[in-house]
Design an enzyme around this catalytic site. Structure first.
Site, PDB file in Angstrom:
ATOM      1  N   ASP A 484       0.806  -1.218   0.000  1.00 19.95           N
ATOM      2  CA  ASP A 484       0.000   0.000   0.000  1.00 19.95           C
ATOM      3  C   ASP A 484       0.841   1.271   0.000  1.00 19.95           C
ATOM      4  OD1 ASP A 484      -2.546  -0.990  -0.018  1.00 19.95           O
ATOM      5  OD2 ASP A 484      -2.703  -1.132   2.156  1.00 19.95           O
TER       6      ASP A 484
HETATM    7  C1  BGC Z   1       0.566   1.250   6.310  1.00 19.52           C
HETATM    8  C2  BGC Z   1       0.184   0.036   5.525  1.00 19.52           C
HETATM    9  C3  BGC Z   1      -1.301  -0.024   5.406  1.00 19.52           C
HETATM   10  C4  BGC Z   1      -1.851   1.281   4.859  1.00 19.52           C
HETATM   11  C5  BGC Z   1      -3.353   1.297   4.701  1.00 19.52           C
HETATM   12  C6  BGC Z   1      -0.063   2.478   5.723  1.00 19.52           C
HETATM   13  O1  BGC Z   1       0.241   3.590   6.497  1.00 19.52           O
HETATM   14  O2  BGC Z   1       1.966   1.375   6.363  1.00 19.52           O
HETATM   15  O3  BGC Z   1       0.693  -1.125   6.148  1.00 19.52           O
HETATM   16  O4  BGC Z   1      -1.666  -1.074   4.551  1.00 19.52           O
HETATM   17  O5  BGC Z   1      -1.454   2.348   5.653  1.00 19.52           O
HETATM   18  O6  BGC Z   1      -4.024   1.442   5.869  1.00 19.52           O
HETATM   19  C1  NOJ Z   2      -1.349  -3.726   5.633  1.00 20.64           C
HETATM   20  C2  NOJ Z   2      -2.596  -3.800   4.815  1.00 20.64           C
HETATM   21  O1  NOJ Z   2      -3.654  -4.269   5.606  1.00 20.64           O
HETATM   22  C3  NOJ Z   2      -2.411  -4.691   3.633  1.00 20.64           C
HETATM   23  O2  NOJ Z   2      -3.546  -4.637   2.817  1.00 20.64           O
HETATM   24  C4  NOJ Z   2      -1.172  -4.323   2.866  1.00 20.64           C
HETATM   25  O3  NOJ Z   2      -1.020  -5.267   1.850  1.00 20.64           O
HETATM   26  C5  NOJ Z   2       0.048  -4.295   3.741  1.00 20.64           C
HETATM   27  N1  NOJ Z   2      -0.186  -3.435   4.847  1.00 20.64           N
HETATM   28  C6  NOJ Z   2       1.304  -3.862   2.993  1.00 20.64           C
HETATM   29  O4  NOJ Z   2       1.280  -2.517   2.693  1.00 20.64           O
END
Ligand code: BGC
Ligand code: NOJ
Length: 794
Positions: A484
């Site tokens: 993400d």
């Molecule tokens: C986090 C991710 C997460 C995303 C969406 C980001 O700040 O680092 O792990 O998937 O937010 O909530």
């Molecule tokens: C946490 C999120 O829940 C997931 O959807 C995502 O793939 C990982 N972070 C990596 O960014």
């Protein structure tokens, strides 16, 4: 080394022996739609169905002191005031123990010859927490003591509860009747639900107004009523409604008294809300109180809960020579898979329950951890998720569990999302053989009249990728793929913009993802096999698209020693030896080796060697290296994290199993095992360093560039649970569900190669004894209902 507790495998419990753990060590309760988080000091909260919209107890995240708010019991014994769970008073106890078990927690504190034993659980079939408090005089003199309960109500919407004080401080309403305190804020108008906190014996005093009970300038550790041994018998009007009961108790030496508290939630039909003007209909609450009025009823409900978990945990059991492996496989990993299935990423001590609903990709991946445990619920989840898809195959990134509707604030555009529906559905059908699910009619974006079959949803998911290819024939990344934080169309230099939703440039973007490419090849093959099984002629086209993708990856996605990670907006390489920072990334090594792309030419072995050489550190494989040291506008959030944390070179445990599976598919048992042990908490010796629960996988452990490598964060709600389960049960122990049977194909160091597995598979029960010598090989067991004992020598 300092320890705070130990595993007790026979009872499937983790026993915490000191309350001052390095971080609150929590457990979850609930199996249907009423859920609770409970820490080792009884902190936490509960909600019904939706952690944001139906929050029952108020909780202050990241407060000072940490973990403030919960269901607290206070004991006043002469001049001393204490809690069985130590907090909030923090009075030194003579002994303390917290047992976190499957769906329950039991906290016992002793002081000055008084033992307080508190059992907390959420009974099956009821929307409540049951608290059984047992007080025993273990001394030689009679005692006169007081017991107080305490809970603080959240005004339902956990988000506005912490924001909209101009309204909130005027809305609170309660009723007290018989043995029960009712919280009925907003019930007078649009809500048809209330909460209650009752007890099975008449009480000697109560409070419902926080200020009266605690005192304006006191903390939870010093409620003025408890300090003075009284109750205010207060009725809250606005401000902050709470619930507290008081009991004055005499205990002879050796004597015990038991109290059963029920903290519950009730919904009433709109025409049956009131029994008199302003007086709520209490029937349903009283029925719930009656269900737990006597100790035998509590025992029976607790036994039923145990039986539920025994049943689940009995479906896959392992007996090996490695105790850490056994307890992970038999207990804690499967338990965590259930928890992530229930909660997705919504409510933990790192997720506030207000920020995120159910993730499309997250929930699909979570299925892989529970299809063998609760297939019926997996089926429903798949249909719910598919209904949030758009007609072009894209999908809402998240949906809200209460409404099951897509979340407009986040929208879609994450181009890996559609493929996970194929992943989840294939996992489900391989486990259950239920091809019938493919015929279920499912709408788009929950709009009635738009229904097509689930199979058609899968086809358009697949097509969404082939419709969105970039200049190298690789999948366009969209807003982001699984990572993400790799935001290649975002280009944000405004701190008030969200990395997740901002696309300052996306028209004409060339940004492509090798992670999606690997996922597409792996899932595309499974999808083709599925189509062939049901005689669907689309299979050939799917195989062709997969072959084209493999060619594109070999041609444009190979960097010489490893797979590239992506092409950015302008078509420049990411995750290449040509880059200064972020030369290599884990996701594409994992997915392309799981997909076996270029295996015959040696690409997989090279990529895995590079992962071991460059990404591996003492505590696991980091996500990328070298870490980004400054913000790069072209890449987005990934470079916003200090090096070693989260998606910037943290050990993002979720993706370690991808490499573990890739290693196992390449027959590299020692590497697979080593990676597995590094991220599995049961193998971790230094509880202080790890900080979070020793029985739960983390989303992220600080990587080699961090200030404290090895420090765990974001425990519990992470795809790591399902993926480590898949890695250990399928890739390492080698029990691989197929459409028509089980393939046994272990890849574990030969020294651990003798083990037994009990595996429920559909209507079959297999007892499998494996003797594995370390050579590649497999045995296929066609599905046949009934009990079977198998000896497998490989
Ligand atoms: C986090 C991710 C997460 C995303 C969406 C980001 O700040 O680092 O792990 O998937 O937010 O909530
Ligand atoms: C946490 C999120 O829940 C997931 O959807 C995502 O793939 C990982 N972070 C990596 O960014």
């Amino acid at each position: 080394m300092e320890t705070f507790g130990h595993f007790e495998d026979a009872s499937r419990e983790y026993v915490i022996t000191r309350p001052d753990t390095p971080w609150p060590w929590i457990n979850y309760m609930g199996t249907e739609d009423f859920f609770s988080l409970i820490s080792n000091t009884a902190g936490g909260y509960c909600f019904c169905r939706d952690a944001k919209f139906r929050r029952i107890l108020r909780y202050r995240y990241n407060g000072v002191p940490m973990d403030a708010g919960g269901r607290y019991y206070y004991i006043k014994d002469g001049d001393s005031v204490w809690n069985p769970g130590w907090k909030p008073c923090k009075t030194t106890l003579d002994s303390y123990e917290c047992r976190h078990g499957m769906g329950y927690s039991r906290i016992k504190g002793c002081k000055d010859g008084l033992e307080a034993d508190a059992l907390f659980f959420v009974p099956i079939g009821h929307r409540c927490e049951v608290h059984r408090i047992r007080l025993t005089n273990t001394g030689s003199a009679p005692k006169r003591i007081q017991l107080y309960s305490f809970a603080e109500w959240c005004l339902w919407n956990a988000s506005t509860d912490m924001e909209n004080f101009q309204r909130n401080l005027s809305t609170g309403e309660v009723e007290v009747e018989g043995k029960v305190i009712y919280h009925k804020t907003e019930y007078r108008e649009r809500r048809n639900h209330y909460a209650f906190f009752g007890v099975n014996r008449p009480f000697d005093g109560f409070d419902t107004d926080r200020e009266t009970f605690i005192g304006m300038y006191n903390g939870f550790e010093a409620p003025q009523q408890v300090l003075s041994g009284k109750s205010g018998n207060s009725l809250a009007h606005g401000w902050s409604p709470i619930a507290s009961h008081r009991f004055d108790i005499g205990l002879e030496p050796g004597a015990s008294e038991e109290f059963i508290f029920v903290l519950g939630y009730v919904e009433n039909p709109s025409d049956k809300k009131f029994v008199a003007p302003g007086v709520i209909n209490k029937e349903a609450a009283l029925r719930m109180m009656d269900a737990f009025a006597a100790p035998e009823q509590v025992d029976a409900a607790f036994a039923a809960l145990k039986a539920f978990w025994d049943g689940l945990m009995g479906r896959f059991t392992l007996q090996s020579d490695v105790p850490e492996l056994d307890r992970t496989v038999n207990i804690w990993n499967q338990y965590q898979c259930m928890i992530t299935f229930f909660f997705s990423r919504s409510a933990s001590y790192f997720e506030s329950g207000i920020g995120r609903g159910m993730g499309f990709r997250d929930s699909n991946q979570d299925l892989a951890g529970i299809v063998h445990l609760i297939p019926e619920r997996a089926r429903q989840r798949i249909l719910d998720i598919a209904a949030t898809q758009f007609p072009d195959g894209g999908c809402y990134h998240q949906y809200q569990p209460l409404t099951k509707r897509g979340n407009n604030d986040i929208g879609g555009g994450f181009n890996d999302d559609p493929l996970w529906l194929i992943f989840g559905t294939v996992a489900y059908i391989r486990e259950t053989g239920d091809f019938g699910i493919l015929d279920e009619r499912v709408p788009f974006d929950n709009k009635p009249g738009t229904e097509v079959s689930l199979l058609d949803h899968l086809k358009i998911s697949f097509k969404h990728v082939t419709d969105n290819l970039g200049p190298h024939g690789l999948p366009l990344i969209g807003r982001a793929d699984w990572n993400d934080c790799l935001n290649l169309n975002c280009f944000s230099d405004n701190p008030d913009e969200s990395f997740q939703t901002t696309e300052n440039k996306s028209e004409g973007s060339k940004a492509e993802s090798l992670m999606i490419a690997g996922l597409f090849v792996a899932e595309g093959r499974d999808f083709a096999e599925l189509l062939e099984r049901i005689g669907d002629s689309g299979a050939a086209l799917v195989r062709e698209a997969v072959a084209n993708m493999e060619t594109a990856v070999k041609k444009h996605g190979w960097d010489g020693e490893w797979f590239l990670r992506a092409y950015d907006y302008y078509g420049n390489k990411i995750g290449s030896r040509e880059c200064e920072e972020g030369k290599i990334f884990i996701e594409s090594q994992g997915w392309c080796t799981m997909a076996r792309i270029g295996a015959d030419e040696g690409l997989c072995d090279k990529a895995l060697d590079s992962a071991c050489k460059l990404l591996e550190c003492e505590h696991g494989l980091v996500l990328n290296t070298p870490a980004y040291t400054s913000y790069i506008k072209d890449y987005g959030e990934i470079s916003s994290y200090p090096g070693g944390y989260k998606e910037n070179a943290g050990i993002f445990c979720h993706n370690n199993p991808w490499v573990i599976i890739g290693e196992a598919m390449a027959g590299r048992a020692d590497d697979a095992w080593r990676h597995y042990c590094k991220i599995t908490p049961a193998f971790c010796k230094d509880q202080n360093l790890r900080k979070v629960e020793p029985y739960a996988f983390c989303q992220m452990v600080a990587g080699k560039d961090a200030a404290k490598p090895g420090e765990g964060k974001n425990s519990w709600l992470t795809g790591t649970a399902a993926w480590t389960w898949k890695a250990v049960s399928e890739a390492i122990l080698g029990i691989k569900p197929q459409f028509d049977g089980l393939l046994i194909e272990p890849c574990i160091p030969a020294r651990y190669g003798n083990y037994k597995i009990h595996r429920r598979f559909r209507e079959a029960e297999y007892d499998i004894t494996i003797r594995y010598s370390g050579k590649a090989g497999s045995v296929f067991i066609p599905y046949k209902p009934g009990k079977q004992e198998l000896e497998i020598n490989l």
